[in-house]
Write a protein that holds these residues in place. Structure first.
Motif, PDB file in Angstrom:
ATOM      1  N   ASP A  94      -2.302  19.510   1.998  1.00  0.00           N
ATOM      2  CA  ASP A  94      -2.326  18.323   1.158  1.00  0.00           C
ATOM      3  C   ASP A  94      -3.020  18.552  -0.180  1.00  0.00           C
ATOM      4  N   TYR A  95      -2.620  17.779  -1.154  1.00  0.00           N
ATOM      5  CA  TYR A  95      -3.288  17.693  -2.444  1.00  0.00           C
ATOM      6  C   TYR A  95      -2.905  16.362  -3.043  1.00  0.00           C
ATOM      7  N   HIS A  96      -3.611  15.973  -4.054  1.00  0.00           N
ATOM      8  CA  HIS A  96      -3.331  14.691  -4.690  1.00  0.00           C
ATOM      9  C   HIS A  96      -2.600  14.938  -6.000  1.00  0.00           C
ATOM     10  N   ILE A  97      -1.572  14.158  -6.263  1.00  0.00           N
ATOM     11  CA  ILE A  97      -0.737  14.356  -7.456  1.00  0.00           C
ATOM     12  C   ILE A  97      -1.549  14.217  -8.741  1.00  0.00           C
ATOM     13  N   THR A  98      -2.611  13.410  -8.721  1.00  0.00           N
ATOM     14  CA  THR A  98      -3.409  13.269  -9.944  1.00  0.00           C
ATOM     15  C   THR A  98      -4.088  14.579 -10.305  1.00  0.00           C
ATOM     16  N   ASP A  99      -4.392  15.416  -9.302  1.00  0.00           N
ATOM     17  CA  ASP A  99      -4.953  16.730  -9.606  1.00  0.00           C
ATOM     18  C   ASP A  99      -3.961  17.549 -10.422  1.00  0.00           C
ATOM     19  N   MET A 100      -2.691  17.492 -10.037  1.00  0.00           N
ATOM     20  CA  MET A 100      -1.669  18.238 -10.757  1.00  0.00           C
ATOM     21  C   MET A 100      -1.478  17.663 -12.159  1.00  0.00           C
ATOM     22  N   LEU A 101      -1.483  16.363 -12.264  1.00  0.00           N
ATOM     23  CA  LEU A 101      -1.314  15.740 -13.577  1.00  0.00           C
ATOM     24  C   LEU A 101      -2.492  16.069 -14.489  1.00  0.00           C
ATOM     25  N   ASN A 102      -3.689  16.066 -13.939  1.00  0.00           N
ATOM     26  CA  ASN A 102      -4.879  16.391 -14.735  1.00  0.00           C
ATOM     27  C   ASN A 102      -4.936  17.872 -15.079  1.00  0.00           C
ATOM     28  N   ALA A 103      -4.363  18.719 -14.232  1.00  0.00           N
ATOM     29  CA  ALA A 103      -4.388  20.155 -14.475  1.00  0.00           C
ATOM     30  C   ALA A 103      -3.529  20.529 -15.681  1.00  0.00           C
ATOM     31  N   SER A 104      -2.558  19.706 -15.984  1.00  0.00           N
ATOM     32  CA  SER A 104      -1.685  19.982 -17.117  1.00  0.00           C
ATOM     33  C   SER A 104      -1.860  18.889 -18.161  1.00  0.00           C
ATOM     34  N   GLN A 105      -2.352  19.267 -19.317  1.00  0.00           N
ATOM     35  CA  GLN A 105      -2.514  18.310 -20.402  1.00  0.00           C
ATOM     36  C   GLN A 105      -1.152  17.929 -20.976  1.00  0.00           C
ATOM     37  N   ALA A 106      -0.159  18.804 -20.807  1.00  0.00           N
ATOM     38  CA  ALA A 106       1.153  18.588 -21.416  1.00  0.00           C
ATOM     39  C   ALA A 106       1.956  17.571 -20.626  1.00  0.00           C
ATOM     40  N   THR A 107       2.614  16.703 -21.321  1.00  0.00           N
ATOM     41  CA  THR A 107       3.549  15.782 -20.697  1.00  0.00           C
ATOM     42  C   THR A 107       4.894  15.846 -21.389  1.00  0.00           C
ATOM     43  N   ASP A 108       5.019  16.743 -22.330  1.00  0.00           N
ATOM     44  CA  ASP A 108       6.242  16.863 -23.113  1.00  0.00           C
ATOM     45  C   ASP A 108       7.066  18.035 -22.594  1.00  0.00           C
ATOM     46  N   PHE A 109       8.100  17.735 -21.829  1.00  0.00           N
ATOM     47  CA  PHE A 109       8.924  18.783 -21.238  1.00  0.00           C
ATOM     48  C   PHE A 109       9.762  19.518 -22.282  1.00  0.00           C
ATOM     49  N   SER A 110       9.737  19.057 -23.533  1.00  0.00           N
ATOM     50  CA  SER A 110      10.492  19.761 -24.567  1.00  0.00           C
ATOM     51  C   SER A 110       9.638  20.789 -25.300  1.00  0.00           C
ATOM     52  N   SER A 111       8.349  20.825 -25.024  1.00  0.00           N
ATOM     53  CA  SER A 111       7.448  21.766 -25.682  1.00  0.00           C
ATOM     54  C   SER A 111       7.431  23.089 -24.925  1.00  0.00           C
ATOM     55  N   ALA A 112       7.928  24.143 -25.550  1.00  0.00           N
ATOM     56  CA  ALA A 112       7.971  25.451 -24.898  1.00  0.00           C
ATOM     57  C   ALA A 112       6.576  25.996 -24.637  1.00  0.00           C
ATOM     58  N   GLN A 113       5.695  25.868 -25.607  1.00  0.00           N
ATOM     59  CA  GLN A 113       4.348  26.432 -25.491  1.00  0.00           C
ATOM     60  C   GLN A 113       3.513  25.722 -24.435  1.00  0.00           C
ATOM     61  N   ASP A 114       3.627  24.413 -24.348  1.00  0.00           N
ATOM     62  CA  ASP A 114       2.796  23.627 -23.437  1.00  0.00           C
ATOM     63  C   ASP A 114       3.579  23.045 -22.269  1.00  0.00           C
ATOM     64  N   HIS A 115       4.695  23.636 -21.933  1.00  0.00           N
ATOM     65  CA  HIS A 115       5.534  23.100 -20.867  1.00  0.00           C
ATOM     66  C   HIS A 115       4.743  23.017 -19.564  1.00  0.00           C
ATOM     67  N   PRO A 116       4.774  21.871 -18.882  1.00  0.00           N
ATOM     68  CA  PRO A 116       4.004  21.709 -17.645  1.00  0.00           C
ATOM     69  C   PRO A 116       4.312  22.751 -16.574  1.00  0.00           C
ATOM     70  N   TYR A 117       5.512  23.285 -16.552  1.00  0.00           N
ATOM     71  CA  TYR A 117       5.860  24.282 -15.534  1.00  0.00           C
ATOM     72  C   TYR A 117       5.029  25.558 -15.673  1.00  0.00           C
ATOM     73  N   ARG A 118       4.487  25.835 -16.830  1.00  0.00           N
ATOM     74  CA  ARG A 118       3.706  27.068 -17.034  1.00  0.00           C
ATOM     75  C   ARG A 118       2.508  27.142 -16.090  1.00  0.00           C
ATOM     76  N   GLN A 119       1.885  26.027 -15.809  1.00  0.00           N
ATOM     77  CA  GLN A 119       0.686  26.020 -14.959  1.00  0.00           C
ATOM     78  C   GLN A 119       0.961  25.654 -13.507  1.00  0.00           C
ATOM     79  N   MET A 120       2.150  25.187 -13.214  1.00  0.00           N
ATOM     80  CA  MET A 120       2.435  24.707 -11.868  1.00  0.00           C
ATOM     81  C   MET A 120       2.229  25.753 -10.771  1.00  0.00           C
ATOM     82  N   PRO A 121       2.647  27.006 -10.935  1.00  0.00           N
ATOM     83  CA  PRO A 121       2.408  27.974  -9.852  1.00  0.00           C
ATOM     84  C   PRO A 121       0.914  28.164  -9.561  1.00  0.00           C
ATOM     85  N   TYR A 122       0.091  28.038 -10.573  1.00  0.00           N
ATOM     86  CA  TYR A 122      -1.350  28.200 -10.389  1.00  0.00           C
ATOM     87  C   TYR A 122      -1.937  26.985  -9.672  1.00  0.00           C
ATOM     88  N   PHE A 123      -1.455  25.815 -10.042  1.00  0.00           N
ATOM     89  CA  PHE A 123      -1.916  24.601  -9.380  1.00  0.00           C
ATOM     90  C   PHE A 123      -1.511  24.600  -7.909  1.00  0.00           C
TER      91      PHE A 123
END
Length: 175
Positions: free
Chosen positions: A2-31
């Motif tokens: 288990d984990y809480h979704i807010t942890d994942m949301l807080n782990a990624s400052q980016a919310t813009d899926f069109s930004s290549a540099q800050d794309h949320p998927y970049r940190q997801m494997p680490y989270f």
């Protein structure tokens, strides 16, 4: 695990899926590292079937599947093609459920995120690609390769999945 979704949301400052540099998927494997460790450990032990669950079956599930497929030797082009193909099988009405997102979003971070990205009228899932045609999954794998040189190196150093473990996975799951 288990984990809480807010942890994942807080782990990624980016919310813009069109930004290549800050794309949320970049940190997801680490989270997802604790869940990925458990997933690969169980797979190596042959404790299957397993269920990988996420609300739309594209983010957490897509990354987990991509890492396993890569470990099994599936070519990157096929991994990406399968990931993008999943859009055809997703159903927004099922992903949304009967929840009043606007009401729940006032006190639930995941509902707020879903409300931000959802189209209540749509019967088709949004494509899993940027406006430039880059699959979201690309960013997760590119970040892993930038940090570790390869997916197998990430699996080994971050998840404890050795080359011998990958051979075990291939023996168990490939015909």
């Amino acid at each position: 695990m288990d984990y809480h979704i807010t942890d994942m949301l807080n782990a990624s400052q980016a919310t813009d899926f069109s930004s290549a540099q800050d794309h949320p998927y970049r940190q997801m494997p680490y989270f997802l590292k604790p869940q990925l460790k458990a997933y690969f450990s169980r797979a190596i032990e042959g404790r299957v079937p397993m269920v990988v669950n996420c609300s739309a079956g594209k983010d957490r599930t897509g990354i987990t599947a991509a890492l396993m497929l890569t470990a099994l030797g599936v070519p990157r082009s096929q991994v990406m093609q399968d990931y993008v193909l999943s859009t055809e099988y997703r159903r927004p009405v099922i992903e949304r459920g009967d929840v009043d997102l606007a009401a729940v979003a006032k006190s639930n971070a995941f509902a707020a995120m879903m409300l931000h990205y959802s189209d209540r009228q749509s019967t088709q899932a949004a494509p899993l690609i940027t406006e430039e045609g880059i699959p979201y999954l690309y960013y997760a794998l590119a970040q892993i390769e930038a940090d570790y040189g390869s997916v197998p190196a990430f699996l080994d150093r971050e998840l404890g999945v050795s080359a011998a473990d990958i051979d075990t996975l291939k023996t168990l799951y490939l015909q």
